[in-house]
Design an enzyme around this catalytic site. Sequence first.
Site, PDB file in Angstrom:
ATOM      1  N   LEU A 151      31.398   7.271  -8.042  1.00 40.98           N
ATOM      2  CA  LEU A 151      30.643   6.508  -9.044  1.00 40.98           C
ATOM      3  C   LEU A 151      30.192   5.187  -8.420  1.00 40.98           C
ATOM      4  CD1 LEU A 151      32.916   7.226 -12.127  1.00 40.98           C
ATOM      5  CD2 LEU A 151      30.663   8.203 -11.643  1.00 40.98           C
ATOM      6  N   GLU A 152      28.958   5.132  -7.986  1.00 39.28           N
ATOM      7  CA  GLU A 152      28.454   3.987  -7.237  1.00 39.28           C
ATOM      8  C   GLU A 152      27.906   2.883  -8.133  1.00 39.28           C
ATOM      9  OE1 GLU A 152      25.890   5.328  -4.098  1.00 39.28           O
ATOM     10  OE2 GLU A 152      27.272   6.946  -3.529  1.00 39.28           O
TER      11      GLU A 152
END
Length: 465
Positions: A289-290
Amino acid sequence: MKPARSLVLSLVTALAATLGATLGAAGVALPAFAAGPTASFVKTADWGSGWEGKYTITNGGSSTINGWSLAFDLPSGTTLGSYWDALLTSAGQRHTFTNRSWNGTIAPGASVSFGFLASGSGSPGGCQLNGAACGGGTPPTTPPPTTPPPTTPPPTTPPPTDPPTGDLPKHLLTGYWHNFDNPAVELRLRDVPNEYDLVAVAFAEATATPGALTFGIDPGLATALGGYTDADFTADVRTLHSRGKRVILSVGGETGRVTVNNAASATAFADTAAALIARYGFDGIDIDLENGLNPTYMAQALRALRAKVGSSLIIAMAPQTIDMQNPAGGYFKLALDIKDILTVVNTQFYNSGAMLGCDQNAAYGQGTVNFIVALACIQLEAGLRPDQVGLGLPAGPGAAGGGIVAPSVVNAALDCLARGTNCGSFRPPRTYPGIRGAMTWSVNWDVSNGNGFANAVGPHLDTLP
């Protein structure tokens, strides 16, 4: 400011000596002037239910300090959380922080700091630095008992057992497989080169329900392959299993919008992830999850998922470099909080620019052995086991905007960390023979570039101790 401080201390010392000579014969008692190490505390942030604290240790003496230990008490109802730039042992409400390998030496007039998070409204009390009061003075005749500093960085959670990894190799090569079409070559899952031990399928996507996941073969990929269905993909997962490989479902990516920020979304994540694992035969989950995450509720989701799937669940993470600079950051905190069930963290050592390493002395440029080793060292010295740390690098031209390196650089970084050989100018404080391995974005880009990454790094991993 430091030379001025030294001058003031010198003047104070000289004045004390002069007054002592003048007044001592008359029997006047003079106060003792603190001229040694002192420690000061400040709450750098306070949000009511918790706070962030910082201790600064200053050497006000004339000789170098080699190693320090600072202990304090927290009142009942206030608990310690994540910490950084120190090692920690605790006995009840008494907490003892000791220096790390890079900040134990304090020259006269110099200072070092460490920080931590706490829950509750209380503040530290009874502070002692190297057995003396933190404000300075003479150590007590019988110092209070302290716990000896650990030989390795302890976690902020109870000591974990090693997470079961089934038949995963000691050193493994991870590659991401594209469930979409882009300029890299399109591949059926069964065509992933055999050098890869762990394949992360990119990506599961968000639904209208917060935290819930969905997955299916991308229509664009299916068209590019001349037809590729969910049934074909599921059969390919079984094919990789027959080769001794493992396949996990990656969540997120650069544009991923999966959010887990409350109990309901954590439950939705665990329920839908478990259903996808059962449907397609995945061996685990990868958190990529950037755009940020909530470590509290993501940890809750992953523990719930493991309870559903079982102890064989592989849990991987692929944070960006900036996400693993500080143990107080969300990604780093998540890794430490689930250390007892975590398989591997493959940090993306690319698209980063220059970053500080564990020595905190220089900003190392991406695309170098120094960068990879110095930044991996942060994780290795801040609580993760070596077998939980992997090196994530691009597979070659086209795979990233920056930080692309030759496979030989990846191998050199692995050698430096595992053996202490082939290092650049930066050398880690110790070796980590158990370093888990390497990851690449991506299998598709590697195949596009002639399998250079897998063909060089995969066999090299087999040579590590």
